[in-house]
Design an enzyme around this catalytic site. Structure first.
Site, PDB file in Angstrom:
ATOM      1  N   GLY A 172     -16.656 -38.731 -33.905  1.00  0.00           N
ATOM      2  CA  GLY A 172     -17.183 -40.083 -34.143  1.00  0.00           C
ATOM      3  C   GLY A 172     -17.725 -40.104 -35.561  1.00  0.00           C
ATOM      4  CB  ALA A 173     -16.149 -40.469 -38.774  1.00  0.00           C
ATOM      5  CB  VAL A 228     -24.962 -41.956 -35.217  1.00  0.00           C
ATOM      6  CG1 VAL A 228     -25.777 -40.704 -34.909  1.00  0.00           C
ATOM      7  CG2 VAL A 228     -25.740 -43.202 -34.811  1.00  0.00           C
ATOM      8  NE  ARG A 275     -31.497 -45.920 -26.635  1.00  0.00           N
ATOM      9  CZ  ARG A 275     -32.708 -46.431 -26.833  1.00  0.00           C
ATOM     10  NH1 ARG A 275     -33.337 -47.071 -25.865  1.00  0.00           N
ATOM     11  NH2 ARG A 275     -33.323 -46.291 -27.997  1.00  0.00           N
ATOM     12  CB  VAL A 330     -25.377 -38.504 -30.294  1.00  0.00           C
ATOM     13  CG1 VAL A 330     -26.235 -39.566 -30.957  1.00  0.00           C
ATOM     14  CG2 VAL A 330     -25.674 -37.147 -30.921  1.00  0.00           C
ATOM     15  CG  HIS A 385     -32.557 -41.884 -25.602  1.00  0.00           C
ATOM     16  ND1 HIS A 385     -33.486 -42.025 -26.614  1.00  0.00           N
ATOM     17  CD2 HIS A 385     -31.393 -42.393 -26.102  1.00  0.00           C
ATOM     18  CE1 HIS A 385     -32.908 -42.590 -27.667  1.00  0.00           C
ATOM     19  NE2 HIS A 385     -31.642 -42.837 -27.385  1.00  0.00           N
TER      20      HIS A 385
HETATM   21  N1  LIG Z   1     -28.988 -40.640 -28.601  1.00  0.00           N
HETATM   22  C1  LIG Z   1     -29.508 -41.365 -29.578  1.00  0.00           C
HETATM   23  O1  LIG Z   1     -30.667 -41.224 -29.941  1.00  0.00           O
HETATM   24  C2  LIG Z   1     -28.645 -42.396 -30.258  1.00  0.00           C
HETATM   25  C3  LIG Z   1     -29.089 -43.071 -31.411  1.00  0.00           C
HETATM   26  C4  LIG Z   1     -28.241 -43.985 -32.017  1.00  0.00           C
HETATM   27  C5  LIG Z   1     -26.984 -44.249 -31.489  1.00  0.00           C
HETATM   28  N2  LIG Z   1     -26.611 -43.609 -30.353  1.00  0.00           N
HETATM   29  C6  LIG Z   1     -25.290 -43.817 -29.747  1.00  0.00           C
HETATM   30  O2  LIG Z   1     -24.328 -43.112 -30.533  1.00  0.00           O
HETATM   31  C7  LIG Z   1     -23.062 -43.744 -30.391  1.00  0.00           C
HETATM   32  C8  LIG Z   1     -22.477 -44.007 -31.788  1.00  0.00           C
HETATM   33  O3  LIG Z   1     -23.250 -44.971 -32.462  1.00  0.00           O
HETATM   34  P1  LIG Z   1     -22.798 -45.477 -33.919  1.00  0.00           P
HETATM   35  O4  LIG Z   1     -23.806 -46.432 -34.359  1.00  0.00           O
HETATM   36  O5  LIG Z   1     -22.441 -44.317 -34.771  1.00  0.00           O
HETATM   37  O6  LIG Z   1     -21.440 -46.256 -33.536  1.00  0.00           O
HETATM   38  P2  LIG Z   1     -20.194 -46.562 -34.476  1.00  0.00           P
HETATM   39  O7  LIG Z   1     -19.393 -47.635 -33.809  1.00  0.00           O
HETATM   40  O8  LIG Z   1     -20.626 -46.765 -35.873  1.00  0.00           O
HETATM   41  O9  LIG Z   1     -19.353 -45.187 -34.428  1.00  0.00           O
HETATM   42  C9  LIG Z   1     -18.715 -44.734 -33.285  1.00  0.00           C
HETATM   43  C10 LIG Z   1     -17.411 -44.092 -33.720  1.00  0.00           C
HETATM   44  O10 LIG Z   1     -16.795 -43.473 -32.598  1.00  0.00           O
HETATM   45  C11 LIG Z   1     -15.401 -43.581 -32.783  1.00  0.00           C
HETATM   46  N3  LIG Z   1     -14.704 -43.327 -31.530  1.00  0.00           N
HETATM   47  C12 LIG Z   1     -14.578 -44.144 -30.457  1.00  0.00           C
HETATM   48  N4  LIG Z   1     -13.818 -43.528 -29.508  1.00  0.00           N
HETATM   49  C13 LIG Z   1     -13.510 -42.307 -29.992  1.00  0.00           C
HETATM   50  C14 LIG Z   1     -12.762 -41.227 -29.483  1.00  0.00           C
HETATM   51  N5  LIG Z   1     -12.217 -41.251 -28.264  1.00  0.00           N
HETATM   52  N6  LIG Z   1     -12.614 -40.123 -30.249  1.00  0.00           N
HETATM   53  C15 LIG Z   1     -13.168 -40.067 -31.482  1.00  0.00           C
HETATM   54  N7  LIG Z   1     -13.893 -41.075 -32.026  1.00  0.00           N
HETATM   55  C16 LIG Z   1     -14.049 -42.179 -31.285  1.00  0.00           C
HETATM   56  C17 LIG Z   1     -15.211 -44.999 -33.317  1.00  0.00           C
HETATM   57  O11 LIG Z   1     -13.951 -45.161 -33.932  1.00  0.00           O
HETATM   58  C18 LIG Z   1     -16.399 -45.108 -34.278  1.00  0.00           C
HETATM   59  O12 LIG Z   1     -16.037 -44.764 -35.601  1.00  0.00           O
HETATM   60  C19 LIG Z   1     -23.312 -45.015 -29.571  1.00  0.00           C
HETATM   61  O13 LIG Z   1     -23.009 -44.765 -28.209  1.00  0.00           O
HETATM   62  C20 LIG Z   1     -24.805 -45.241 -29.741  1.00  0.00           C
HETATM   63  O14 LIG Z   1     -25.350 -45.988 -28.675  1.00  0.00           O
HETATM   64  C21 LIG Z   1     -27.408 -42.697 -29.742  1.00  0.00           C
END
Ligand SMILES: NC(=O)c1ccc[n+]([C@@H]2O[C@H](COP(=O)([O-])OP(=O)(O)OC[C@H]3O[C@@H](n4cnc5c(N)ncnc54)[C@H](O)[C@@H]3O)[C@@H](O)[C@H]2O)c1
EC number: 1.1.1.37
Length: 311
Positions: A7-8, A11, A88, A118, A175
């Site tokens: 996931g690029a 986050v 969430r 995450v 969380h």
């Molecule tokens: N645990 C925490 O504290 C916390 C904090 C912030 C965000 N998050 C969660 O982290 C996740 C990502 O958030 P974000 O803001 O970076 O989202 P984002 O949309 O900017 O990035 C997510 C990326 O995942 C990629 N992706 C989707 N399916 C995929 C797959 N099968 N294989 C590889 N890549 C894939 C997408 O193309 C996208 O680039 C979300 O679920 C968000 O709720 C968790």
């Protein structure tokens, strides 16, 4: 010292940026399903090297898991983030399928990796990663408490007018906006209880602000936050890769600790090269125990929802 981040997006890329900038790992691989996206983020980060002075090699790949081989740590940020007004928990259906497939893929090439989850709802995604892989519980770590604790310390620092790094405080429990537990009673300013400086009312406000910390940012930004989440993941990865044995609140599988079983929930952990090396049991008072039990009920309910989705 190789880290893969699946996931690029916001986050994942921020995490790669902080890991490189701070020299936490020698190699970072970003992987995404969007064609060219991870490659672009990696190249952009690499072009900071001469200005900020790091030597970490950052590369990006589209769906090619062979390039992630032999990673010591794999971070999973793939999935959808929440939008304003969403919880969430509402992300569960889509993210469960993504997280399950991604974990299977990374383990083919990095069978000994420690997995940091995450994607939200994070406690349930961590549980899913654990149950679907059968990995030992020390190797699956959910990141949420590190972020919630840094938000708690930030709000305390703002209320006190003192530097956040002089404040020690932790958030445990689930969380989620209603499940996390800022441990106000144990928060201190250089070892002095914060209750000596802040009224009960002010402390309640700090705790309330912390609990909706993510939602506040989602409302302001139109999507979920990334600077503090990315930095929190990097902090956790640092403790694993460099065997720092820091105490960090993480979502981990509990077997009797805090009177809970068969869930992943935020508890203070010693994090080192083996992943979760110890769970620290804080002596909670009756009120805190009751809140923790309530939080566990909500986390368990989300796991039950997951089971019905996967059935
Ligand atoms: N645990 C925490 O504290 C916390 C904090 C912030 C965000 N998050 C969660 O982290 C996740 C990502 O958030 P974000 O803001 O970076 O989202 P984002 O949309 O900017 O990035 C997510 C990326 O995942 C990629 N992706 C989707 N399916 C995929 C797959 N099968 N294989 C590889 N890549 C894939 C997408 O193309 C996208 O680039 C979300 O679920 C968000 O709720 C968790």
């Amino acid at each position: 010292m190789k880290v893969t981040i699946v996931g690029a997006g916001n986050v994942g890329a921020t995490c790669a940026d902080v890991i490189s900038y701070r020299g936490i790992a020698s190699e970072v691989v970003l992987l995404d399903i969007k064609e060219g996206f991870a490659e672009g983020k990696a190249l952009d980060i690499m072009q900071c090297a001469t200005n900020t002075g790091f030597n970490t090699r950052v590369s990006g790949v589209t769906n090619d898991y062979s390039k992630t081989a032999d990673s010591s740590v794999v971070v999973i940020t793939s999935g959808i983030p929440r939008k304003p007004g969403m919880t969430r928990e509402e992300l569960i259906g889509i993210n469960a399928g993504i997280v399950k497939t991604v974990v299977e893929n990374v383990l083919v090439h990095s069978p000994n990796a420690i997995i940091v989850v995450v994607s939200n709802p994070m406690d349930t995604m961590t549980y899913l990663a654990l149950k679907s892989t059968g990995l030992p519980k020390n190797r699956i770590i959910g990141m949420g408490g590190a972020l919630d604790s840094s938000r708690f310390r930030t709000y305390l620092s703002m209320a006190l007018g003192k530097p956040a790094n002089d404040i020690s405080a932790m958030v445990i429990g689930g969380h989620g906006d209603t499940t996390m537990i800022p441990l106000t009673r144990l928060a201190s300013y250089n070892g002095i209880p914060v209750s000596q400086f802040l009224s009960e009312e002010a402390l309640e406000k700090v705790a309330a602000d912390t609990m909706v910390g993510g939602a506040t940012l989602t409302g302001l930004l139109g999507t979920s936050a990334w600077y503090a989440p990315g930095a929190s993941v990097a902090y956790l990865v640092d403790s694993i890769l460099n065997d720092q044995k820091k105490m960090i609140a993480c979502s981990v599988f509990v077997e009797g600790e805090y009177e809970q079983n068969d869930i992943c929930i935020g508890v203070p952990c010693i994090i080192g090269k083996n992943g979760v090396e110890e769970i620290i049991e804080i002596e909670l008072n009756d009120k805190e125990k009751a809140v923790f039990a309530k939080s566990a009920v909500a986390v368990r309910a989300m796991n039950d929802a997951l089971k019905s989705i996967l059935a």
